[in-house]
Design an enzyme around this catalytic site. Sequence first.
Site, PDB file in Angstrom:
ATOM      1  N   SER A  37      29.349  60.476  43.953  1.00 61.95           N
ATOM      2  CA  SER A  37      29.937  59.355  44.696  1.00 61.95           C
ATOM      3  C   SER A  37      28.890  58.604  45.515  1.00 61.95           C
ATOM      4  O   SER A  37      29.223  57.655  46.223  1.00 61.95           O
ATOM      5  CB  SER A  37      31.052  59.869  45.621  1.00 61.95           C
ATOM      6  OG  SER A  37      30.565  60.901  46.461  1.00 61.95           O
TER       7      SER A  37
ATOM      8  N   ASN B  10      34.824  68.935  53.187  1.00 62.90           N
ATOM      9  CA  ASN B  10      36.208  68.445  53.220  1.00 62.90           C
ATOM     10  C   ASN B  10      36.587  67.843  54.574  1.00 62.90           C
ATOM     11  O   ASN B  10      37.202  66.783  54.632  1.00 62.90           O
ATOM     12  CB  ASN B  10      37.177  69.570  52.849  1.00 62.90           C
ATOM     13  CG  ASN B  10      36.965  70.038  51.422  1.00 62.90           C
ATOM     14  OD1 ASN B  10      36.243  69.379  50.666  1.00 62.90           O
ATOM     15  ND2 ASN B  10      37.562  71.156  51.054  1.00 62.90           N
TER      16      ASN B  10
ATOM     17  N   THR C 206      62.717  24.101  52.707  1.00 67.11           N
ATOM     18  CA  THR C 206      63.286  25.329  52.169  1.00 67.11           C
ATOM     19  C   THR C 206      63.345  25.062  50.672  1.00 67.11           C
ATOM     20  O   THR C 206      63.545  23.911  50.253  1.00 67.11           O
ATOM     21  CB  THR C 206      64.714  25.614  52.695  1.00 67.11           C
ATOM     22  OG1 THR C 206      65.556  24.524  52.309  1.00 67.11           O
ATOM     23  CG2 THR C 206      64.741  25.737  54.226  1.00 67.11           C
ATOM     24  N   HIS C 207      63.104  26.085  49.884  1.00 72.81           N
ATOM     25  CA  HIS C 207      63.034  25.927  48.418  1.00 72.81           C
ATOM     26  C   HIS C 207      61.970  24.898  48.015  1.00 72.81           C
ATOM     27  O   HIS C 207      62.066  24.279  46.958  1.00 72.81           O
ATOM     28  CB  HIS C 207      64.378  25.503  47.815  1.00 72.81           C
ATOM     29  CG  HIS C 207      65.557  26.254  48.347  1.00 72.81           C
ATOM     30  ND1 HIS C 207      66.068  27.388  47.738  1.00 72.81           N
ATOM     31  CD2 HIS C 207      66.312  26.077  49.473  1.00 72.81           C
ATOM     32  CE1 HIS C 207      67.094  27.842  48.438  1.00 72.81           C
ATOM     33  NE2 HIS C 207      67.262  27.073  49.508  1.00 72.81           N
TER      34      HIS C 207
ATOM     35  N   LYS D 217      37.005  14.690  41.644  1.00 66.55           N
ATOM     36  CA  LYS D 217      37.703  15.894  42.093  1.00 66.55           C
ATOM     37  C   LYS D 217      37.117  16.522  43.353  1.00 66.55           C
ATOM     38  O   LYS D 217      35.925  16.565  43.546  1.00 66.55           O
ATOM     39  CB  LYS D 217      37.694  16.964  40.971  1.00 66.55           C
ATOM     40  CG  LYS D 217      38.586  16.651  39.802  1.00 66.55           C
ATOM     41  CD  LYS D 217      40.071  16.670  40.129  1.00 66.55           C
ATOM     42  CE  LYS D 217      40.608  18.071  40.319  1.00 66.55           C
ATOM     43  NZ  LYS D 217      40.791  18.803  39.056  1.00 66.55           N
TER      44      LYS D 217
ATOM     45  N   ASN E 198      38.137  20.104  44.898  1.00 73.57           N
ATOM     46  CA  ASN E 198      39.041  21.229  44.654  1.00 73.57           C
ATOM     47  C   ASN E 198      39.067  22.213  45.830  1.00 73.57           C
ATOM     48  O   ASN E 198      38.030  22.498  46.420  1.00 73.57           O
ATOM     49  CB  ASN E 198      38.625  21.973  43.381  1.00 73.57           C
ATOM     50  CG  ASN E 198      38.793  21.103  42.142  1.00 73.57           C
ATOM     51  OD1 ASN E 198      39.702  20.291  42.067  1.00 73.57           O
ATOM     52  ND2 ASN E 198      37.892  21.260  41.188  1.00 73.57           N
TER      53      ASN E 198
ATOM     54  N   GLU F   7      42.194  28.676  47.041  1.00 75.61           N
ATOM     55  CA  GLU F   7      42.688  29.367  45.841  1.00 75.61           C
ATOM     56  C   GLU F   7      42.205  30.813  45.793  1.00 75.61           C
ATOM     57  O   GLU F   7      42.944  31.724  45.410  1.00 75.61           O
ATOM     58  CB  GLU F   7      42.228  28.626  44.585  1.00 75.61           C
ATOM     59  CG  GLU F   7      42.866  27.250  44.447  1.00 75.61           C
ATOM     60  CD  GLU F   7      42.155  26.421  43.387  1.00 75.61           C
ATOM     61  OE1 GLU F   7      42.633  26.410  42.245  1.00 75.61           O
ATOM     62  OE2 GLU F   7      41.106  25.800  43.692  1.00 75.61           O
TER      63      GLU F   7
ATOM     64  N   TYR G 179      42.498  69.607  49.829  1.00 75.60           N
ATOM     65  CA  TYR G 179      41.589  68.651  49.212  1.00 75.60           C
ATOM     66  C   TYR G 179      41.577  68.804  47.688  1.00 75.60           C
ATOM     67  O   TYR G 179      41.554  69.907  47.166  1.00 75.60           O
ATOM     68  CB  TYR G 179      40.155  68.854  49.755  1.00 75.60           C
ATOM     69  CG  TYR G 179      39.148  67.901  49.126  1.00 75.60           C
ATOM     70  CD1 TYR G 179      38.977  66.615  49.620  1.00 75.60           C
ATOM     71  CD2 TYR G 179      38.405  68.287  48.015  1.00 75.60           C
ATOM     72  CE1 TYR G 179      38.089  65.735  49.029  1.00 75.60           C
ATOM     73  CE2 TYR G 179      37.504  67.416  47.416  1.00 75.60           C
ATOM     74  CZ  TYR G 179      37.347  66.139  47.923  1.00 75.60           C
ATOM     75  OH  TYR G 179      36.474  65.282  47.337  1.00 75.60           O
TER      76      TYR G 179
ATOM     77  N   LYS H 119      37.540  55.777  48.448  1.00 72.58           N
ATOM     78  CA  LYS H 119      36.595  54.912  49.157  1.00 72.58           C
ATOM     79  C   LYS H 119      36.396  53.541  48.552  1.00 72.58           C
ATOM     80  O   LYS H 119      36.434  52.529  49.264  1.00 72.58           O
ATOM     81  CB  LYS H 119      35.252  55.627  49.289  1.00 72.58           C
ATOM     82  CG  LYS H 119      35.312  56.761  50.290  1.00 72.58           C
ATOM     83  CD  LYS H 119      34.127  57.692  50.129  1.00 72.58           C
ATOM     84  CE  LYS H 119      34.517  59.129  50.347  1.00 72.58           C
ATOM     85  NZ  LYS H 119      35.597  59.648  49.498  1.00 72.58           N
TER      86      LYS H 119
END
Length: 442
Positions: free
Chosen positions: A7, A94, A139-140, A267, A269, A274, A301, A309
């Site tokens: 790891s 551990n 709304t909607h 453009k 953007n 996003e 463990y 992680k």
Amino acid sequence: MEAINASIDFDKRLAQQDIEGSRAHAAMLAATGIITDKDAEAIREGLLTVLSEIESGNFAFSKSLEDIHMNVEARLKEIVGEPAGRLHTARSRNDQVAVDFRLWVRDQCDAVDGAIDALMKALLGQAEAGADWVMPGFTHLQVAQPVTWGHHMLAYVEMLNRDRSRFADARKRMNESPLGAAALAGTGFPIDRHMTAEALRFDRPTANSLDSTSDRDFALEFLAAASICAMHLSRFAEELVIWSSAQFRFVSMSDQWSTGSSIMPQKKNPDAAELIRAKIGRIFGANVALMTVMKGLPLTYSKDMQEDKEQVFDAADNLMLAIAAMTGMVETMTPMKDNLRAAAASGFSTATDLADWLVRELNLPFRDAHHVTGALVAMAEKKGCDLPDLSLADMQCVHQGITDGVFGVLTVEASVMSRQSYGGTSPVRVREQIARWKEALS
Ligand code: ARG
């Protein structure tokens, strides 16, 4: 085996926490007479050297040593010799990894808190500048009623404040030290777990050694809070994408936080928005991934838990990035006041005000007023005009009792001004909330 087992490639991020934990452990071993002061001193000095080597990039991490714990210990051995071998008395990897990771996640809670604070302040700045600017409330995603820009900004301040309290709450719960739980059952050495807990700024030691080594709730709670926060950011990001489009033109994003197109010269953007909208994907993904890893694991463990992680690192990094980018965008975007107001007046947005007027002035039951208003909206729609453009005579065809007092409630300004209920969109209420938040965030 090494490829699946090691790891170190990712847990080297825990180096500082690992060394901090080891220093606290060594000091405690000396204080309780389990090792000599001389050995503890050698370990302390040696760990500082290891830390500076790691921080300056002069540390050769070795995959064959598996993880950060063994890498640090092996290097300590090279530097100080025999005393290094005494450091691991009365502990195990551990409890060591449990402590390292808690320290890391705890730091992240603090970092996220600071980042959210900055974003809340940026939103507050926007709210203050346009506390009484009128915009459509949806709304909607259909125009519903006029609201104020300040009110809309403060809605996100509320959400972010809840996020903040979720991180703070998780932090409180995770702030117990698992160090000394050892492999799983505790230890026969006369350790002082309260001493190490205090040295590592934990509130107390954990109370059950089995739970201490098998628990990853702190990571999951962080991911859950991060998921909800990222979900909030994605909603605001979506609004910014919509608002900055040519069809809406509610805000102009700064060039700094937009990109051009490689083929279409006109453009601009909203890429940052996003990407923030998308970050929830990996952050919630991390949450689901770790929940799934932990599900069904027997105590205590299991190596499965090493998969915790990368998920948390990635989620934390991306959440911090998303909050920072959102802060930058909010600080630099320009709301387009006239467009907001024009849009607020469209879609018969003051129809509810008309119905409320019929209730107040003509004493109609609300359901009847709703019906009358519906007929007036249909009439305006047929004539291709807005509600305030209907003549009094037209209106009286629908309901005789209507007087020209009605025109006073049909403007968007009158509409928002009237909504003075606590928490409502009226500029008076919004300014009160701004004052409250300014005080709270100062
Ligand atoms: N690298 C391990 C992890 O992240 C450290 C704990 C290893 N413990 C063990 N008994 N193999 O979970």
